[in-house]
Design an enzyme around this catalytic site. Structure first.
Site, PDB file in Angstrom:
ATOM      1  N   GLY A  46       0.786  -1.232   0.000  1.00  0.00           N
ATOM      2  CA  GLY A  46       0.000   0.000   0.000  1.00  0.00           C
ATOM      3  C   GLY A  46       0.815   1.276   0.000  1.00  0.00           C
ATOM      4  O   GLY A  46       0.258   2.364   0.102  1.00  0.00           O
ATOM      5  N   HIS A  47       2.113   1.181  -0.130  1.00  0.00           N
ATOM      6  CA  HIS A  47       2.970   2.380  -0.013  1.00  0.00           C
ATOM      7  C   HIS A  47       3.869   2.493  -1.226  1.00  0.00           C
ATOM      8  O   HIS A  47       5.015   2.091  -1.174  1.00  0.00           O
ATOM      9  CB  HIS A  47       3.813   2.288   1.265  1.00  0.00           C
ATOM     10  CG  HIS A  47       4.471   3.573   1.652  1.00  0.00           C
ATOM     11  ND1 HIS A  47       5.760   3.888   1.280  1.00  0.00           N
ATOM     12  CD2 HIS A  47       4.017   4.621   2.362  1.00  0.00           C
ATOM     13  CE1 HIS A  47       6.085   5.073   1.771  1.00  0.00           C
ATOM     14  NE2 HIS A  47       5.044   5.530   2.432  1.00  0.00           N
ATOM     15  N   PHE A  48       3.598   2.851  -2.216  1.00  0.00           N
ATOM     16  CA  PHE A  48       2.581   3.462  -3.038  1.00  0.00           C
ATOM     17  C   PHE A  48       2.139   2.448  -4.076  1.00  0.00           C
ATOM     18  O   PHE A  48       2.931   1.597  -4.468  1.00  0.00           O
ATOM     19  CB  PHE A  48       3.139   4.717  -3.712  1.00  0.00           C
ATOM     20  CG  PHE A  48       3.481   5.805  -2.730  1.00  0.00           C
ATOM     21  CD1 PHE A  48       2.498   6.694  -2.302  1.00  0.00           C
ATOM     22  CD2 PHE A  48       4.746   5.936  -2.214  1.00  0.00           C
ATOM     23  CE1 PHE A  48       2.805   7.702  -1.413  1.00  0.00           C
ATOM     24  CE2 PHE A  48       5.058   6.933  -1.322  1.00  0.00           C
ATOM     25  CZ  PHE A  48       4.087   7.820  -0.922  1.00  0.00           C
ATOM     26  N   PRO A  52       6.101   1.039  -5.399  1.00  0.00           N
ATOM     27  CA  PRO A  52       6.339   0.877  -3.970  1.00  0.00           C
ATOM     28  C   PRO A  52       7.683   1.482  -3.541  1.00  0.00           C
ATOM     29  O   PRO A  52       8.675   1.374  -4.259  1.00  0.00           O
ATOM     30  CB  PRO A  52       6.348  -0.637  -3.769  1.00  0.00           C
ATOM     31  CG  PRO A  52       5.688  -1.207  -4.963  1.00  0.00           C
ATOM     32  CD  PRO A  52       5.937  -0.239  -6.081  1.00  0.00           C
ATOM     33  N   VAL A  53       7.665   2.107  -2.393  1.00  0.00           N
ATOM     34  CA  VAL A  53       8.873   2.687  -1.815  1.00  0.00           C
ATOM     35  C   VAL A  53       8.871   2.382  -0.316  1.00  0.00           C
ATOM     36  O   VAL A  53       7.816   2.260   0.304  1.00  0.00           O
ATOM     37  CB  VAL A  53       8.954   4.215  -2.098  1.00  0.00           C
ATOM     38  CG1 VAL A  53       7.838   4.979  -1.417  1.00  0.00           C
ATOM     39  CG2 VAL A  53      10.301   4.777  -1.723  1.00  0.00           C
TER      40      VAL A  53
END
Length: 151
Positions: A46-48, A52-53
C-alpha cells in the site's frame, strides 16, 4: 570474544519486523550491517500503489536495529553483563534526514558511530547507504537498552 551470531540471536525481533540480515563489523565505537528489503514485505502493498517505496519509519527502524540495538547488545556483552536473552529496549529520541528513496529488493548498509553509552542509554549517529553507496538517510538515534529483570 563476542560473535555476530550471538548478537543476532539476542535481537528481540522476528520476521516480518526483523531488519538485520548480517552484521559486517561491530566494536566499541560502532556497528555496520546490511539488510535487503524483500519485495514481499507487507508494507509495500500500500505504499505506493504504482511504485512501492520503503517508508521512512521502516528505514529508521532498520537504522535503529542495526546501528543502535546490535551495538547495544555488543556493548552489554562487552561489559560482561549476563542476561537470559530478554532485553528491555526503548527508543528515546530520533532525528533523521531522508535523502534518497529505497525500493523493493534493494540492499542497504547501515553504519553507526557511538556518541555515548552510559547508564543504559546509548546514542549513535547513523547513516544508511544504498547499493550505489549513496546516503539514503542519516541522523541521530538514542535509546535505552538493558538486560530484562527476572520475574
Amino acid at each position: 570474544m563476542i560473535t555476530t551470531k550471538e548478537i543476532l540471536a539476542l535481537l528481540p525481533y522476528s520476521d516480518p519486523f526483523l531488519f538485520v540480515d548480517e552484521i559486517k563489523e561491530v566494536n566499541e565505537q560502532g556497528c555496520e550491517g546490511v539488510y535487503r528489503f524483500r519485495e514481499n514485505l507487507p508494507f509495500y502493498r500500500g505504499h505506493f500503489k504504482e511504485q512501492p517505496v520503503t517508508p521512512g519509519v521502516i528505514l529508521t527502524e532498520c537504522c535503529a536495529q542495526i546501528g543502535l540495538v546490535c551495538l547495544g547488545i555488543f556493548l552489554l556483552l562487552s561489559e560482561e553483563q549476563t542476561f537470559s536473552g530478554k532485553l528491555q529496549i526503548a527508543m528515546s529520541s530520533v532525528e533523521m534526514e531522508f535523502l534518497n528513496a529505497t525500493y523493493p529488493n534493494e540492499e542497504v548498509r547501515v553504519v553507526s558511530e557511538k556518541v555515548y553509552f552510559r547508564f543504559s542509554k546509548l546514542k549513535c549517529k547513523v547513516k544508511m547507504y544504498n547499493s550505489n553507496n549513496e546516503i539514503v538517510c542519516k541522523g541521530t538515534i538514542a535509546g535505552m537498552i538493558k538486560p530484562g529483570q527476572h520475574a
